[in-house]
Scaffold this motif. Structure first.
Motif, short mmCIF file in Angstrom:
data_model
loop_
_atom_site.label_atom_id
_atom_site.label_comp_id
_atom_site.label_asym_id
_atom_site.label_seq_id
_atom_site.Cartn_x
_atom_site.Cartn_y
_atom_site.Cartn_z
N MET A 1 32.24 -39.87 -43.72
CA MET A 1 32.93 -40.32 -44.92
C MET A 1 32.70 -41.81 -45.12
SD MET A 1 37.00 -40.03 -45.88
CE MET A 1 37.03 -38.26 -45.69
N ASP A 2 32.43 -42.20 -46.38
CA ASP A 2 32.19 -43.60 -46.70
C ASP A 2 33.50 -44.38 -46.80
OD1 ASP A 2 29.50 -42.92 -46.95
OD2 ASP A 2 29.67 -42.55 -49.11
N ASN A 3 33.41 -45.72 -46.67
CA ASN A 3 34.56 -46.57 -46.94
C ASN A 3 34.98 -46.44 -48.41
OD1 ASN A 3 34.17 -47.45 -44.33
ND2 ASN A 3 33.54 -49.52 -44.90
N PHE A 4 36.27 -46.58 -48.66
CA PHE A 4 36.70 -46.53 -50.06
C PHE A 4 38.05 -47.22 -50.25
CE2 PHE A 4 38.55 -42.69 -48.15
CZ PHE A 4 39.85 -42.69 -48.64
N ASN A 5 38.33 -47.61 -51.49
CA ASN A 5 39.65 -48.01 -51.97
C ASN A 5 40.13 -46.93 -52.93
OD1 ASN A 5 39.07 -50.35 -50.60
ND2 ASN A 5 39.41 -51.72 -52.34
N PHE A 6 41.37 -46.58 -52.87
CA PHE A 6 41.93 -45.60 -53.81
C PHE A 6 43.14 -46.21 -54.49
CE2 PHE A 6 44.83 -41.97 -54.71
CZ PHE A 6 44.06 -41.40 -55.71
N TYR A 7 43.11 -46.25 -55.81
CA TYR A 7 44.18 -46.88 -56.58
C TYR A 7 44.49 -45.99 -57.78
CZ TYR A 7 46.54 -50.54 -59.37
OH TYR A 7 47.44 -51.27 -60.10
N SER A 8 45.72 -45.48 -57.84
CA SER A 8 46.10 -44.59 -58.94
C SER A 8 47.54 -44.88 -59.34
CB SER A 8 45.93 -43.13 -58.52
OG SER A 8 46.20 -42.26 -59.59
N PRO A 9 47.74 -45.93 -60.12
CA PRO A 9 49.10 -46.43 -60.36
C PRO A 9 49.88 -45.74 -61.49
CG PRO A 9 47.52 -47.83 -61.49
CD PRO A 9 46.72 -46.77 -60.76
N THR A 10 49.28 -44.79 -62.17
CA THR A 10 49.93 -44.16 -63.32
C THR A 10 51.19 -43.40 -62.90
OG1 THR A 10 47.80 -43.91 -64.41
CG2 THR A 10 49.60 -42.55 -65.24
N GLU A 11 52.24 -43.53 -63.69
CA GLU A 11 53.45 -42.73 -63.48
C GLU A 11 53.31 -41.43 -64.28
OE1 GLU A 11 58.35 -42.93 -63.84
OE2 GLU A 11 57.14 -44.67 -64.37
N PHE A 12 53.35 -40.31 -63.59
CA PHE A 12 53.19 -39.01 -64.25
C PHE A 12 54.56 -38.38 -64.46
CE2 PHE A 12 49.15 -39.75 -62.12
CZ PHE A 12 48.28 -39.61 -63.19
N VAL A 13 54.79 -37.97 -65.69
CA VAL A 13 56.07 -37.39 -66.10
C VAL A 13 55.77 -35.96 -66.54
CG1 VAL A 13 58.05 -37.67 -67.64
CG2 VAL A 13 56.76 -39.69 -66.90
N PHE A 14 56.10 -34.99 -65.69
CA PHE A 14 55.59 -33.63 -65.87
C PHE A 14 56.71 -32.65 -66.17
CE2 PHE A 14 53.91 -29.52 -64.79
CZ PHE A 14 52.54 -29.60 -64.98
N GLY A 15 56.48 -31.76 -67.15
CA GLY A 15 57.38 -30.65 -67.37
C GLY A 15 57.77 -30.44 -68.82
N ARG A 16 58.54 -29.40 -69.05
CA ARG A 16 58.97 -29.01 -70.39
C ARG A 16 59.77 -30.11 -71.07
NH1 ARG A 16 59.84 -23.80 -67.81
NH2 ARG A 16 58.63 -22.16 -68.88
N GLY A 17 59.42 -30.41 -72.31
CA GLY A 17 60.21 -31.31 -73.14
C GLY A 17 60.17 -32.77 -72.76
N ARG A 18 59.32 -33.14 -71.81
CA ARG A 18 59.34 -34.52 -71.33
C ARG A 18 58.85 -35.52 -72.37
NH1 ARG A 18 60.06 -34.90 -65.80
NH2 ARG A 18 60.94 -36.93 -66.39
N GLU A 19 58.12 -35.03 -73.42
CA GLU A 19 57.68 -35.94 -74.49
C GLU A 19 58.87 -36.56 -75.21
OE1 GLU A 19 57.78 -31.77 -76.27
OE2 GLU A 19 57.16 -32.72 -74.37
#
Length: 393
Positions: A1-19
């Motif tokens: 496996m290669d070296n890596f940085n992982f960055y995923s800062p998004t806040e996920f708001v999941f489910g019915r009616g969440r809009e």
């Protein structure tokens, strides 16, 4: 496996009616006016746009609007959006739609604080600063809700180009599977194909000993093979829709591709198809991916055998591994056909005589070849297109 940085800062708001909570999240990430960016009439007809406005108003958020995003989003609307944001002093762009809307919103977000032409970012310049972007997703496909990527088509010359930067990752993404239940079966299938393509672009790697991400990739692919026919047969199947929507995000936020080299030739080759014919990206990928696989599988027969046995349930032929690899590719193409996707140029509406134009427009390195799992010459790309012309189930 290669070296890596992982960055995923998004806040996920999941489910019915969440809009209906979007006003709360807009206020969390911006104190200024919002640009609501969307595509065509479906957002209006479904009442989603009205619900979004109601939530923003309830949170005391001012907003302006810019609709009209097309599939394969155009630079002309991006320029309008940049001008509007500057005029209205917009502090956040809220993308209400699918990948095309989100990609257009990201392009606008990059262009507003930039003194030059935003197209510079789609010609190699790195995005360092952008307005914050929020998302309300209406189709599981591009994965742009969880990635830092954006693809835009320049109308002059029909150039389809991409950019990527952590500065373009959404601050929040609202994912309500119910919003996808009204999609036509064809759009659902196109989205599913795009999701699988995002995984395959990472799965076909020259990096050794990447079992954990191999297994993550295979899990997403197996999920898509199971759930896509379920939603085609029953569009209101919420649980299947939910699994597909989350799979679309996981496929493209970077998680399944860490520590390994990646390909992306199928995407590059397809971009020339959708730029020229304005076809759905997923439909173009359905034609190109199996053709690419047939051209490159001998580069690493056992990786294709792994795909065939783990994802498509093929029995391993140890005496003739190539037969197993080819059977896996055949089953993949048959699966795409079974969910209503085209498998060749004729079904897509493409023309063989346009192949030289597309080959010429594709991007190559200084040595005249593409990058990825197998580096391709213009002659190689031509052969892949020709394979796609004559492909059959």
């Amino acid at each position: 496996m290669d070296n890596f940085n992982f960055y995923s800062p998004t806040e996920f708001v999941f489910g019915r009616g969440r809009e209906n909570e979007c006003g709360e999240y807009v206020k969390k990430y911006s104190s200024g006016k919002v640009l609501i960016h969307y595509g065509g009439g479906s957002v209006v007809r479904s009442g989603l746009l009205d619900r979004v406005k109601k939530s923003l108003q309830g949170s005391g958020v001012e907003f302006t609007e810019l609709g009209g995003v097309q599939p394969n989003p155009r630079d002309t609307l991006v320029y309008k959006g940049i001008e509007l944001c500057r005029k209205e002093n917009v502090g956040l762009i809220l993308a209400v739609g699918g990948g095309s809307v989100i990609d257009s919103a990201k392009a606008i977000a990059a262009g507003v604080p930039y003194d030059g032409d935003f197209w510079d970012f789609y010609s190699g310049k790195k995005v360092e600063k952008a307005l914050p972007v929020g998302v309300i997703l209406t189709i599981a496909a591009a994965g742009s809700e969880g990635s830092g990527d954006s693809v835009i088509t320049k109308e002059e010359g029909l150039l389809k180009r991409g950019t990527g930067s952590d500065a373009l990752r959404a601050k929040f993404s609202i994912l309500d599977p119910e919003l996808t239940q009204t999609l036509p079966a064809y759009q659902t299938a196109c989205g599913a194909t795009d999701i699988m393509a995002h995984v395959f672009e990472r799965y076909f790697t020259n990096t050794k000993e990447v079992e954990i991400t191999d297994r993550l990739c295979e899990a997403v692919l197996i999920t898509m093979v199971k759930e896509t026919p379920r939603v085609i047969a029953d569009p209101d199947n919420y649980e299947a829709r939910a699994n597909i929507m989350w799979a679309g995000m996981v496929a493209h936020n970077g998680l399944v591709g860490v520590g390994r080299s990646q390909d992306w030739n199928s995407h590059g080759i397809e971009h020339e198809l959708s730029a020229l014919y304005d076809c759905a990206h997923g439909a173009g990928l359905a034609v190109i991916m199996p053709a690419w696989m047939e051209f490159v599988y001998k580069h690493d027969v056992m990786r294709f055998c792994q795909m065939a046995t783990r994802v498509f349930g093929c029995e391993m032929n140890f005496e003739d591994p190539e037969a197993t690899a080819l059977e896996g590719i055949r089953r993949f193409r048959s699966f795409l056909h079974s969910i209503g996707m085209p498998v060749n140029f004729e079904e897509l509406g493409a023309k063989e005589e346009d192949i030289p134009v597309m080959v010429k427009k594709l991007r190559y390195g200084e040595d005249g070849k593409t990058w990825g799992f197998v580096r391709l010459s213009p002659e190689d790309v031509t052969e892949i297109y020709k394979t796609a012309v004559r492909a059959q189930v």
